[in-house]
Design a protein around this motif. Sequence first.
Motif, PDB file in Angstrom:
ATOM      1  N   VAL A  95     -60.531 140.265 100.424  1.00 61.58           N
ATOM      2  CA  VAL A  95     -60.826 141.255  99.391  1.00 61.58           C
ATOM      3  C   VAL A  95     -59.580 141.567  98.564  1.00 61.58           C
ATOM      4  O   VAL A  95     -58.501 141.798  99.107  1.00 61.58           O
ATOM      5  N   GLN A  96     -59.764 141.569  97.242  1.00 62.97           N
ATOM      6  CA  GLN A  96     -58.703 142.017  96.340  1.00 62.97           C
ATOM      7  C   GLN A  96     -58.986 143.435  95.854  1.00 62.97           C
ATOM      8  O   GLN A  96     -58.106 144.288  95.876  1.00 62.97           O
ATOM      9  N   LYS A  97     -60.228 143.681  95.418  1.00 60.42           N
ATOM     10  CA  LYS A  97     -60.600 145.034  95.023  1.00 60.42           C
ATOM     11  C   LYS A  97     -62.112 145.156  94.934  1.00 60.42           C
ATOM     12  O   LYS A  97     -62.837 144.169  94.798  1.00 60.42           O
ATOM     13  N   LEU A  98     -62.589 146.400  95.029  1.00 60.50           N
ATOM     14  CA  LEU A  98     -63.999 146.723  94.855  1.00 60.50           C
ATOM     15  C   LEU A  98     -64.071 147.859  93.854  1.00 60.50           C
ATOM     16  O   LEU A  98     -63.522 148.929  94.076  1.00 60.50           O
ATOM     17  N   ASP A  99     -64.742 147.612  92.725  1.00 58.15           N
ATOM     18  CA  ASP A  99     -64.776 148.602  91.657  1.00 58.15           C
ATOM     19  C   ASP A  99     -66.135 148.573  90.971  1.00 58.15           C
ATOM     20  O   ASP A  99     -66.531 147.551  90.399  1.00 58.15           O
ATOM     21  N   ASN A 100     -66.853 149.710  91.029  1.00 61.07           N
ATOM     22  CA  ASN A 100     -68.148 149.845  90.345  1.00 61.07           C
ATOM     23  C   ASN A 100     -69.118 148.708  90.654  1.00 61.07           C
ATOM     24  O   ASN A 100     -69.736 148.123  89.760  1.00 61.07           O
ATOM     25  N   GLY A 101     -69.238 148.395  91.933  1.00 64.04           N
ATOM     26  CA  GLY A 101     -70.189 147.374  92.348  1.00 64.04           C
ATOM     27  C   GLY A 101     -69.735 145.948  92.117  1.00 64.04           C
ATOM     28  O   GLY A 101     -70.514 145.011  92.314  1.00 64.04           O
ATOM     29  N   LYS A 102     -68.490 145.757  91.698  1.00 66.12           N
ATOM     30  CA  LYS A 102     -67.935 144.428  91.500  1.00 66.12           C
ATOM     31  C   LYS A 102     -66.857 144.170  92.552  1.00 66.12           C
ATOM     32  O   LYS A 102     -65.879 144.900  92.646  1.00 66.12           O
ATOM     33  N   LEU A 103     -67.065 143.116  93.345  1.00 65.94           N
ATOM     34  CA  LEU A 103     -66.134 142.773  94.419  1.00 65.94           C
ATOM     35  C   LEU A 103     -65.329 141.533  94.033  1.00 65.94           C
ATOM     36  O   LEU A 103     -65.908 140.462  93.800  1.00 65.94           O
ATOM     37  N   SER A 104     -64.016 141.697  93.940  1.00 62.58           N
ATOM     38  CA  SER A 104     -63.132 140.568  93.634  1.00 62.58           C
ATOM     39  C   SER A 104     -62.486 140.082  94.927  1.00 62.58           C
ATOM     40  O   SER A 104     -61.968 140.883  95.705  1.00 62.58           O
ATOM     41  N   VAL A 105     -62.533 138.770  95.140  1.00 61.02           N
ATOM     42  CA  VAL A 105     -61.981 138.184  96.358  1.00 61.02           C
ATOM     43  C   VAL A 105     -61.161 136.949  96.014  1.00 61.02           C
ATOM     44  O   VAL A 105     -61.279 136.385  94.920  1.00 61.02           O
ATOM     45  N   GLU A 106     -60.343 136.537  96.980  1.00 62.52           N
ATOM     46  CA  GLU A 106     -59.587 135.297  96.847  1.00 62.52           C
ATOM     47  C   GLU A 106     -59.952 134.385  98.010  1.00 62.52           C
ATOM     48  O   GLU A 106     -59.918 134.800  99.172  1.00 62.52           O
TER      49      GLU A 106
END
Length: 285
Positions: A49-60
Amino acid sequence: MKKTLWIAIFGLMLFAAACGKKTDTKSSQTAQEEPSSEALSENSLSATVQKLDNGKLSVETGDGKVLTFDVNGATLDKTWELMPGDEVEISYEGTEPQDGMTVKSVTVSVPYEFTTEDFNDEQNLYGEITAINDSSITVKEIPDFREAALDGEDTEGKKYGDTVTFQRPSFEIDLTQGGLKVGGEISVYYLGELSNNPVAFYTITEDALEGEDADHLKVKGTIESIDGDVFTLKSDDSHSFRFTTDGNDALTQEVESNKGKTVEVSYSTSLKARVSLAEGIKVVE
């Protein structure tokens, strides 16, 4: 007669061929209309996980690729509130994950805390008691100079470090044989920062350090709520802690049967973690 027979046979062959073509056409149409089972198959992706913001999950991903997924409506891990650094398994439909796609679920496989040294050991200070009363205990630190000596520092004649005053909350647990007294040496497990009114929640005097109980971290409180494997321990108005039984059915049943009671929870991993691993509970008065 022979000619008539061949005409009949030929007619039957044409009929059979026509039926075969019709069936093949229908099968072809059905195959085109129904999505392939491969396209609908559920797959998973391992990522960090990189970040979770407003229902959007960014991962690497492991190969360094950064993807963002829509997790609105997805089933998220109820034990762990997602945070940067968590290693997760992401379930999705299809053969390959696509940037921006909607996913089905996200489960934490390795919490960030379990890979970070600060969360694997509880904060601790060892020293000599210089003052004590019902609300506080003051300890003059006795540092472990082994590392300094190995680095070539002169530690001869050195014994004491800083003096720290710890607050003594209602949920403090004291493991001792001879009691807490000025001059005695003590190991203090605490919450907060040493420079800002740290709270001593578990103390072990020198005469109890060799006992079996000294190998287990403990905290006291009331089992306030239970959600599956996770329960919340309320210690006072300012402190509550979350624990997981991590699939231990016997321990989960014990937690459920003692809901609302005051207990001592033995645990591993730091209380600073979002959820710590419970190893056992004991009802106390």
